[in-house]
Motif scaffolding. Sequence first.
Motif, PDB file in Angstrom:
ATOM      1  N   SER A 131       4.270 -26.045  22.717  1.00 39.77           N
ATOM      2  CA  SER A 131       3.268 -26.379  23.725  1.00 39.77           C
ATOM      3  C   SER A 131       2.480 -27.644  23.383  1.00 39.77           C
ATOM      4  O   SER A 131       1.754 -28.173  24.229  1.00 39.77           O
ATOM      5  N   LEU A 132       2.625 -28.143  22.138  1.00 46.94           N
ATOM      6  CA  LEU A 132       1.965 -29.399  21.769  1.00 46.94           C
ATOM      7  C   LEU A 132       2.611 -30.559  22.522  1.00 46.94           C
ATOM      8  O   LEU A 132       3.833 -30.600  22.690  1.00 46.94           O
ATOM      9  N   ALA A 133       1.801 -31.505  22.940  1.00 48.14           N
ATOM     10  CA  ALA A 133       2.331 -32.688  23.615  1.00 48.14           C
ATOM     11  C   ALA A 133       3.104 -33.545  22.620  1.00 48.14           C
ATOM     12  O   ALA A 133       2.583 -33.871  21.546  1.00 48.14           O
ATOM     13  N   PRO A 134       4.353 -33.898  22.921  1.00 49.42           N
ATOM     14  CA  PRO A 134       5.086 -34.799  22.031  1.00 49.42           C
ATOM     15  C   PRO A 134       4.356 -36.133  21.878  1.00 49.42           C
ATOM     16  O   PRO A 134       3.824 -36.675  22.844  1.00 49.42           O
ATOM     17  N   PHE A 227      13.204 -25.569  21.921  1.00 48.64           N
ATOM     18  CA  PHE A 227      13.057 -24.497  20.939  1.00 48.64           C
ATOM     19  C   PHE A 227      12.958 -25.113  19.552  1.00 48.64           C
ATOM     20  O   PHE A 227      13.864 -25.834  19.122  1.00 48.64           O
ATOM     21  N   ASN A 228      11.858 -24.832  18.840  1.00 50.98           N
ATOM     22  CA  ASN A 228      11.727 -25.290  17.463  1.00 50.98           C
ATOM     23  C   ASN A 228      12.754 -24.599  16.579  1.00 50.98           C
ATOM     24  O   ASN A 228      13.060 -23.403  16.771  1.00 50.98           O
ATOM     25  N   LEU A 229      13.241 -25.337  15.570  1.00 56.62           N
ATOM     26  CA  LEU A 229      14.298 -24.812  14.703  1.00 56.62           C
ATOM     27  C   LEU A 229      14.012 -25.244  13.266  1.00 56.62           C
ATOM     28  O   LEU A 229      14.295 -26.372  12.870  1.00 56.62           O
ATOM     29  N   SER A 230      13.433 -24.341  12.477  1.00 57.11           N
ATOM     30  CA  SER A 230      13.076 -24.642  11.094  1.00 57.11           C
ATOM     31  C   SER A 230      12.982 -23.334  10.327  1.00 57.11           C
ATOM     32  O   SER A 230      12.783 -22.270  10.929  1.00 57.11           O
ATOM     33  N   ASP A 231      13.117 -23.417   9.004  1.00 56.55           N
ATOM     34  CA  ASP A 231      13.092 -22.195   8.197  1.00 56.55           C
ATOM     35  C   ASP A 231      12.135 -22.322   7.015  1.00 56.55           C
ATOM     36  O   ASP A 231      11.084 -21.691   6.988  1.00 56.55           O
ATOM     37  N   LEU A 232      12.460 -23.175   6.047  1.00 57.27           N
ATOM     38  CA  LEU A 232      11.731 -23.233   4.792  1.00 57.27           C
ATOM     39  C   LEU A 232      10.837 -24.461   4.682  1.00 57.27           C
ATOM     40  O   LEU A 232      11.183 -25.528   5.199  1.00 57.27           O
ATOM     41  N   VAL A 233       9.706 -24.307   3.998  1.00 59.91           N
ATOM     42  CA  VAL A 233       8.998 -25.465   3.460  1.00 59.91           C
ATOM     43  C   VAL A 233       9.451 -25.558   2.009  1.00 59.91           C
ATOM     44  O   VAL A 233       9.170 -24.675   1.196  1.00 59.91           O
ATOM     45  N   SER A 256       4.792 -30.980  -8.653  1.00 61.08           N
ATOM     46  CA  SER A 256       4.726 -30.232  -7.396  1.00 61.08           C
ATOM     47  C   SER A 256       4.144 -31.126  -6.306  1.00 61.08           C
ATOM     48  O   SER A 256       3.241 -31.933  -6.551  1.00 61.08           O
ATOM     49  N   ALA A 257       4.669 -30.982  -5.109  1.00 57.56           N
ATOM     50  CA  ALA A 257       4.143 -31.704  -3.957  1.00 57.56           C
ATOM     51  C   ALA A 257       3.044 -30.872  -3.297  1.00 57.56           C
ATOM     52  O   ALA A 257       2.926 -29.666  -3.539  1.00 57.56           O
ATOM     53  N   ASP A 258       2.263 -31.501  -2.449  1.00 59.74           N
ATOM     54  CA  ASP A 258       1.192 -30.811  -1.727  1.00 59.74           C
ATOM     55  C   ASP A 258       1.771 -30.233  -0.433  1.00 59.74           C
ATOM     56  O   ASP A 258       1.863 -30.916   0.585  1.00 59.74           O
ATOM     57  N   VAL A 259       2.165 -28.966  -0.487  1.00 63.06           N
ATOM     58  CA  VAL A 259       2.819 -28.368   0.676  1.00 63.06           C
ATOM     59  C   VAL A 259       1.848 -28.159   1.828  1.00 63.06           C
ATOM     60  O   VAL A 259       2.271 -27.971   2.971  1.00 63.06           O
ATOM     61  N   THR A 260       0.535 -28.200   1.547  1.00 62.57           N
ATOM     62  CA  THR A 260      -0.437 -28.034   2.640  1.00 62.57           C
ATOM     63  C   THR A 260      -0.391 -29.218   3.598  1.00 62.57           C
ATOM     64  O   THR A 260      -0.892 -29.133   4.721  1.00 62.57           O
ATOM     65  N   GLN A 261       0.196 -30.334   3.157  1.00 63.86           N
ATOM     66  CA  GLN A 261       0.288 -31.518   4.015  1.00 63.86           C
ATOM     67  C   GLN A 261       1.557 -31.535   4.858  1.00 63.86           C
ATOM     68  O   GLN A 261       1.785 -32.481   5.620  1.00 63.86           O
ATOM     69  N   VAL A 262       2.372 -30.503   4.732  1.00 65.50           N
ATOM     70  CA  VAL A 262       3.602 -30.424   5.518  1.00 65.50           C
ATOM     71  C   VAL A 262       3.306 -29.723   6.841  1.00 65.50           C
ATOM     72  O   VAL A 262       2.740 -28.622   6.858  1.00 65.50           O
ATOM     73  N   SER A 263       3.661 -30.345   7.920  1.00 63.99           N
ATOM     74  CA  SER A 263       3.474 -29.726   9.241  1.00 63.99           C
ATOM     75  C   SER A 263       4.630 -28.759   9.494  1.00 63.99           C
ATOM     76  O   SER A 263       5.774 -29.182   9.684  1.00 63.99           O
ATOM     77  N   GLN A 264       4.304 -27.476   9.496  1.00 63.93           N
ATOM     78  CA  GLN A 264       5.335 -26.467   9.689  1.00 63.93           C
ATOM     79  C   GLN A 264       5.578 -26.241  11.187  1.00 63.93           C
ATOM     80  O   GLN A 264       4.667 -26.375  12.006  1.00 63.93           O
ATOM     81  N   MET A 265       6.797 -25.868  11.508  1.00 63.64           N
ATOM     82  CA  MET A 265       7.179 -25.630  12.895  1.00 63.64           C
ATOM     83  C   MET A 265       7.091 -24.142  13.216  1.00 63.64           C
ATOM     84  O   MET A 265       7.611 -23.301  12.473  1.00 63.64           O
ATOM     85  N   ASP A 266       6.432 -23.821  14.300  1.00 56.83           N
ATOM     86  CA  ASP A 266       6.341 -22.449  14.792  1.00 56.83           C
ATOM     87  C   ASP A 266       7.620 -22.144  15.574  1.00 56.83           C
ATOM     88  O   ASP A 266       7.895 -22.771  16.590  1.00 56.83           O
ATOM     89  N   CYS A 267       8.402 -21.199  15.088  1.00 60.75           N
ATOM     90  CA  CYS A 267       9.706 -20.896  15.697  1.00 60.75           C
ATOM     91  C   CYS A 267       9.713 -19.551  16.419  1.00 60.75           C
ATOM     92  O   CYS A 267      10.770 -18.933  16.590  1.00 60.75           O
ATOM     93  N   ALA A 268       8.525 -19.095  16.864  1.00 61.46           N
ATOM     94  CA  ALA A 268       8.429 -17.787  17.516  1.00 61.46           C
ATOM     95  C   ALA A 268       9.289 -17.726  18.779  1.00 61.46           C
ATOM     96  O   ALA A 268       9.872 -16.680  19.099  1.00 61.46           O
ATOM     97  N   ARG A 269       9.360 -18.829  19.522  1.00 56.10           N
ATOM     98  CA  ARG A 269      10.134 -18.830  20.766  1.00 56.10           C
ATOM     99  C   ARG A 269      11.598 -18.510  20.498  1.00 56.10           C
ATOM    100  O   ARG A 269      12.221 -17.734  21.229  1.00 56.10           O
ATOM    101  N   LEU A 270      12.139 -19.065  19.432  1.00 49.14           N
ATOM    102  CA  LEU A 270      13.537 -18.808  19.086  1.00 49.14           C
ATOM    103  C   LEU A 270      13.703 -17.434  18.451  1.00 49.14           C
ATOM    104  O   LEU A 270      14.672 -16.714  18.736  1.00 49.14           O
TER     105      LEU A 270
END
Length: 294
Positions: A131-134, A227-233, A256-270
């Motif tokens: 639902s986010l605007a591209p 449809f968002n398509l992602s699994d792991l950070v 270690s990298a800062d995983v809090t700066q990774v934008s995760q994809m919500d895949c609930a629709r799929l």
Amino acid sequence: MKLAITGATGLVGRFVAEETLAAGDTVLSLGRNPPRPGFFSEPVAHMPFELGAPPPSLEGIDGLIHLAFQHLPGRYRGGEGTDPDGFRQANLDGTMRLFEAARRDGVKRILFLSSRAVYGDWPAGTRLHESLAPRPDTLYGEVKWRAEQALAGFYGADVATASLRATGVYGPAGPGQRHKWEELFHDFFAGTDIAPRAATEVHGADVASAVRLLLKASPEKLGGRAFNLSDLVLDRRDLLRELAQIAGMSLPLPQSADVTQVSQMDCARLRDLGWKPGGWPLLQRTLKEMFPGL
């Protein structure tokens, strides 16, 4: 079903084609060159196709899965190099011609491999949902977004369409090909300093299972949607630690990298359609398959 797949001999395409063959469907590979003997587990028909050329006839095809994309080797964002006009003409104009040909020839279902790049410049750490605007900030993301819009406009009583916004795809490469982490793994075993990095990933087999779900779902559940398509950070440190354990070696790991700066994809629709990615266990099994090739 008889399915036409562009880019069938690519990393993602091979997984999609094999999933299709395992389901008992017929695969027609659309590409510049036919698959080499033994590339797929079963014989696959071939029809010449290039994004910059007029599309072939798709009469008798039940579904089109468009995965092909023309870019500089190994580069997607920035894949236009010094020829943005040629990049746009091949990938956007060529894709729209292909969609038009599919609708003209009576193809009932069209799926398009888009990218998380359509989200563009949302701030780091944003939860990305459809639902986010591209807000694409690369030509690659812009072309993918405009192709999504074109395909969504085709949805109706006579054709079902959907786009898959995939993150980075990993998995074993096909015969004679290199997997996406091959250079990283070589550098790791060679003792080269490796910069910290974390990113979202999805296995090619999970991409293929998502495609299968969208091929079988009722048209109204597709509805021209993305449809968002992602699994792991995945932090490189964790990836390389697992690889070292498989190899039975003790090697220096990146920070270690800062995983809090990774934008995760919500895949609930799929996931609502029944999609269940393999997660960390699938990654562990896959590394054991990828390691012997080093």
